[in-house]
Design a protein around this motif. Structure first.
Motif, PDB file in Angstrom:
ATOM      1  N   MET A  86       0.839  -1.196   0.000  1.00 34.04           N
ATOM      2  CA  MET A  86       0.000   0.000   0.000  1.00 34.04           C
ATOM      3  C   MET A  86       0.876   1.250   0.000  1.00 34.04           C
ATOM      4  O   MET A  86       1.831   1.329   0.761  1.00 34.04           O
ATOM      5  N   PRO A  87       0.554   2.244  -0.828  1.00 30.74           N
ATOM      6  CA  PRO A  87       1.327   3.492  -0.798  1.00 30.74           C
ATOM      7  C   PRO A  87       1.127   4.249   0.518  1.00 30.74           C
ATOM      8  O   PRO A  87       0.002   4.395   0.995  1.00 30.74           O
ATOM      9  N   VAL A  88       2.225   4.729   1.079  1.00 31.77           N
ATOM     10  CA  VAL A  88       2.204   5.500   2.317  1.00 31.77           C
ATOM     11  C   VAL A  88       3.097   6.717   2.119  1.00 31.77           C
ATOM     12  O   VAL A  88       4.228   6.589   1.643  1.00 31.77           O
TER      13      VAL A  88
ATOM     14  N   ALA B 205       5.563   5.683  -6.113  1.00 31.19           N
ATOM     15  CA  ALA B 205       4.106   5.796  -6.110  1.00 31.19           C
ATOM     16  C   ALA B 205       3.640   7.239  -5.991  1.00 31.19           C
ATOM     17  O   ALA B 205       2.518   7.566  -6.393  1.00 31.19           O
ATOM     18  N   TRP B 206       4.490   8.108  -5.458  1.00 30.86           N
ATOM     19  CA  TRP B 206       4.088   9.482  -5.167  1.00 30.86           C
ATOM     20  C   TRP B 206       4.756  10.517  -6.059  1.00 30.86           C
ATOM     21  O   TRP B 206       4.531  11.720  -5.880  1.00 30.86           O
ATOM     22  N   THR B 207       5.578  10.089  -7.044  1.00 30.71           N
ATOM     23  CA  THR B 207       6.310  11.074  -7.855  1.00 30.71           C
ATOM     24  C   THR B 207       6.232  10.815  -9.361  1.00 30.71           C
ATOM     25  O   THR B 207       6.948  11.448 -10.130  1.00 30.71           O
TER      26      THR B 207
ATOM     27  N   ASP C 106      -2.873   7.840  -9.852  1.00 29.45           N
ATOM     28  CA  ASP C 106      -2.621   7.088 -11.082  1.00 29.45           C
ATOM     29  C   ASP C 106      -2.376   5.615 -10.790  1.00 29.45           C
ATOM     30  O   ASP C 106      -2.651   4.749 -11.617  1.00 29.45           O
ATOM     31  N   LEU C 107      -1.878   5.342  -9.579  1.00 28.49           N
ATOM     32  CA  LEU C 107      -1.495   3.969  -9.220  1.00 28.49           C
ATOM     33  C   LEU C 107      -2.621   3.187  -8.572  1.00 28.49           C
ATOM     34  O   LEU C 107      -2.858   2.023  -8.913  1.00 28.49           O
TER      35      LEU C 107
END
Length: 226
Positions: free
Chosen positions: A80-82, A125-127, A219-220
């Motif tokens: 999971m993205p954090v 995931a965030w860039t 987007d992910l």
């Protein structure tokens, strides 16, 4: 609609701003309390800035043991993205999700200013919405913002491409090699000291460039299976 959890600890200051950024990006912010024992089915989690538990012991040290951090650590292990911003970055380091530690600024003063950042990794995931080497301006505000680690750890992060952001145009806190943000080996967990959630609208911040981080995760997450 994607659902992004935003955690509030006693002393958190920027949860409302983080939730606002999530809304601006087109997702639903979900309020998570420090005493929650589940993540309410969210697609990603933001650990926002502030002074959790008054920064007693050291910044992030008590929040790391809050009930909500158990499921956050488990979810991060599943991919999971954090995102940890400022105090959130400190908490993620204390929790072992990211290496190194955040200590007192080199000048021993609280720093609050607009800060230019350079993107060193555009595949996390965030860039993903940024180009490698792009520069943009977001606010930075911290007292314990100097990221440090032993040389072997820093060298490995550099070699593995896990330095995500670097300070440009001056280092505000003395962080090793001007490092402003780093990521986990899979690029799903990112921590940074500056505040992208304060740079989502030119009317209220120095730019709208911070919004790219929130667009990136959206987007992910539609491709992920919870």
């Amino acid at each position: 609609m994607s659902r992004i959890g935003v955690i509030t600890f006693p002393g958190t200051l920027d949860d409302v701003d983080a939730a606002r950024a999530v809304r601006y990006a087109g997702a639903e912010p979900v309020a998570l309390w420090h005493a929650d024992e589940d993540l309410r089915g969210v697609d990603a989690v933001i650990v926002p800035g502030g002074f959790s538990y008054g920064d007693y012991l050291r910044a992030g040290a008590i929040a790391r043991f809050a009930p909500v951090m158990g499921p956050v650590i488990e979810a991060a292990g599943r991919g999971m993205p954090v995102l940890g911003i400022c105090n959130g970055f400190q908490i993620l380091c204390e929790a072992g999700l990211l290496p190194g530690a955040l200590v007192r600024n080199g000048g021993l003063h609280f720093v609050c200013r607009d800060q230019r950042l350079r993107v060193e990794n555009s595949t996390t995931a965030w860039t993903s919405r940024y180009e490698f080497g792009a520069e943009f301006v977001v606010p930075v505000k911290n007292m314990d913002g100097r990221w440090v680690a032993d040389k072997s750890t820093v060298d490995k992060l550099e070699w593995d491409g896990r330095v995500v952001f670097r300070y440009a145009g001056g280092n505000p806190n003395g962080s090793v090699r001007d490092i402003a943000g780093i990521c986990s080996p899979n690029g799903r967990v990112v921590g940074l000291m500056p505040h992208p959630e304060h740079a989502i609208d030119p009317l209220t911040g120095p730019s709208a460039d911070g919004l790219g981080m929130f667009y990136s995760v959206l987007d992910l997450v539609p491709t992920m299976t919870k």
